[in-house]
Write a protein that holds these residues in place. Structure first.
Motif, mmCIF file in Angstrom:
data_model
loop_
_atom_site.group_PDB
_atom_site.id
_atom_site.type_symbol
_atom_site.label_atom_id
_atom_site.label_comp_id
_atom_site.label_asym_id
_atom_site.label_seq_id
_atom_site.Cartn_x
_atom_site.Cartn_y
_atom_site.Cartn_z
ATOM 1 N N MET A 122 -10.316 33.515 27.347
ATOM 2 C CA MET A 122 -11.335 34.542 27.166
ATOM 3 C C MET A 122 -12.326 34.538 28.323
ATOM 4 N N GLY A 158 -2.720 32.662 24.212
ATOM 5 C CA GLY A 158 -4.074 32.197 23.953
ATOM 6 C C GLY A 158 -4.228 30.780 24.479
ATOM 7 N N LEU A 215 -10.530 27.201 23.364
ATOM 8 C CA LEU A 215 -11.878 27.430 23.867
ATOM 9 C C LEU A 215 -12.644 26.109 23.926
ATOM 10 N N ASN A 240 -19.853 34.022 30.056
ATOM 11 C CA ASN A 240 -18.846 33.066 29.604
ATOM 12 C C ASN A 240 -19.464 31.853 28.923
ATOM 13 N N ASP A 286 -20.730 33.023 25.506
ATOM 14 C CA ASP A 286 -19.654 33.356 24.581
ATOM 15 C C ASP A 286 -18.795 32.145 24.238
ATOM 16 N N MET A 287 -18.324 31.431 25.270
ATOM 17 C CA MET A 287 -17.338 30.377 25.052
ATOM 18 C C MET A 287 -17.953 29.008 24.775
ATOM 19 N N ALA A 294 -14.974 36.366 19.914
ATOM 20 C CA ALA A 294 -14.464 37.713 20.191
ATOM 21 C C ALA A 294 -15.482 38.762 19.765
ATOM 22 N N PHE A 309 -18.279 38.850 22.370
ATOM 23 C CA PHE A 309 -17.914 39.608 23.567
ATOM 24 C C PHE A 309 -17.980 41.109 23.296
ATOM 25 N N MET A 361 -9.754 42.947 19.858
ATOM 26 C CA MET A 361 -10.276 41.624 20.189
ATOM 27 C C MET A 361 -10.249 40.698 18.984
ATOM 28 N N HIS A 379 -7.625 37.487 18.455
ATOM 29 C CA HIS A 379 -8.290 36.184 18.501
ATOM 30 C C HIS A 379 -8.280 35.478 17.147
ATOM 31 N N ASP A 392 -3.795 36.305 28.435
ATOM 32 C CA ASP A 392 -4.452 35.829 27.220
ATOM 33 C C ASP A 392 -5.051 37.013 26.462
ATOM 34 N N LEU A 444 -8.074 38.323 25.879
ATOM 35 C CA LEU A 444 -8.984 39.248 26.546
ATOM 36 C C LEU A 444 -8.269 40.045 27.628
#
Length: 349
Positions: free
Chosen positions: A1, A66, A69, A109, A112-113, A155, A158, A179, A183, A268, A270
């Motif tokens: 992602m 995938g 994360l 990133n 989000d991650m 997801a 994002f 998304m 995910h 992946d 995203l």
């Protein structure tokens, strides 16, 4: 992602950069309480392991893959604040060295991650361990469910960021549906990897799992027909973490240096959604595209297997060194002696 440059406009990228910087600063303070003689030596290892496993894309649907994360795994093993730092170190190394995840999108990133996944996963995990039986199986089950939910949460995050700062005119409903849908499937893989890893560590060294602390049931004795708490034994001396650290590094090197060659080559979640919905039209060339390690290969090494393996090994090495350095510095701040003036004032008082 990993979000590339160009997906999110400059104002929102800057805003998430500020948010990410604040989250990292808060995590540096919070990690001082988490990094003790058990977690401090392992935090760098956790970062390196996440880097290695993120190279292992697994298929989740036709033409889609995938990867881990890592927020749930890091939070459960070494604590939520330290977990945010672990994933942030990984994202920084990936962006600077491997041209994975845009540099202008680094704030996106990390938010989000690193932040969203860690916060959601640890909140779910702590809620579950409070209601489940206090056993090792419960820790593993809670790890599975918290990891499963953390990925679609990222997801959704994002999608929200894209709704306010997206650079292409696409249907947000379609983006959100695609998304979250893909995910959820990726979340299953995340949950399996997280549960297996946490379960393995809990089985051999439960004292090293931050999320499992304080979960041991008190021994009960029957005295005069009534159950009373037994006297608790004195805590044993801290056992060496070296065998676990060595095994973890070895596993990370094998995964990144050998197993990664067999990872899925499909885009992946995203990337697939961006391609299908036309979001990738706004993608910009990565600022580190000329890096000798760009795209997880070593420049001028023609053999693909050797090139990717060397890049993975280098990535693991750099991540564990940088991560360990960060966590050592944070740990040192925690254990630093009080200034002499403060000590003197305390004695006078």
């Amino acid at each position: 992602m990993h979000v590339p440059d160009g997906f999110i406009d400059a104002p929102i990228s800057a805003a998430t950069g500020v948010l990410a910087a604040g989250a990292v600063a808060l995590s540096l303070r919070g990690a001082r309480r988490e990094l003790d003689e058990r977690t401090a030596p392992l935090a760098g290892l956790v970062a390196a392991f996440i880097f290695a496993v993120q190279m292992l894309n697994f298929p989740v649907a036709a033409g889609t893959s995938g990867h881990l994360l890592g927020g749930a795994l890091a939070a459960i093993l070494v604590g939520p604040y330290t977990g945010v730092l672990c994933v942030s170190v990984v994202l920084l190394m990936q962006g600077l060295l491997f041209a994975d995840g845009g540099l202008t999108a680094l704030g996106v990133n990390i938010t989000d991650m690193a932040v969203v996944t860690t916060v959601v996963a640890y909140a779910v995990f702590r809620g579950l361990v409070k209601v489940l039986p206090r056993t090792r199986r419960s820790i593993t089950a809670a790890a599975f469910l918290s990891a499963l939910l953390s990925v679609p949460a990222a997801a959704c995050a994002f999608t929200l960021l894209y709704a306010v700062g997206g650079t292409t005119d696409v249907s947000l409903t379609k983006v959100a549906t695609a998304m979250v849908g893909v995910h959820v499937l990726i979340g299953v893989g995340e949950a399996v990897i997280t549960a297996l890893t946490v379960g393995a560590v809990v089985a051999v060294r439960p004292d090293l799992v931050y999320g499992a602390r304080g979960l041991r049931q008190r021994l009960k004795l029957r005295v005069g027909g009534e159950l009373v708490d037994a006297e608790q034994p004195e805590p044993a001396a801290v056992r060496s973490h070296r065998p676990v650290w060595t095994a973890g590094i070895a596993a990370s090197l094998v995964l990144a240096g050998v197993v990664s060659f067999y990872a899925s080559a499909d885009p992946d979640g995203l990337e697939k959604v961006a391609r299908d919905q036309g979001i990738d039209r706004a993608a910009e060339e990565h600022a580190a595209a000329g890096s000798p390690l760009a795209d997880y290969g070593v420049r001028d090494v023609e053999d693909a297997r050797l090139s990717g393996g060397l890049a993975g090994v280098i990535g693991v090495g750099v991540t564990v060194v940088v991560g360990s350095g960060v966590f050592w510095a944070v740990r040192r701040r925690r254990t630093a002696p009080a200034p002499a003036s403060a000590s003197a004032s305390a004695e006078v008082a």
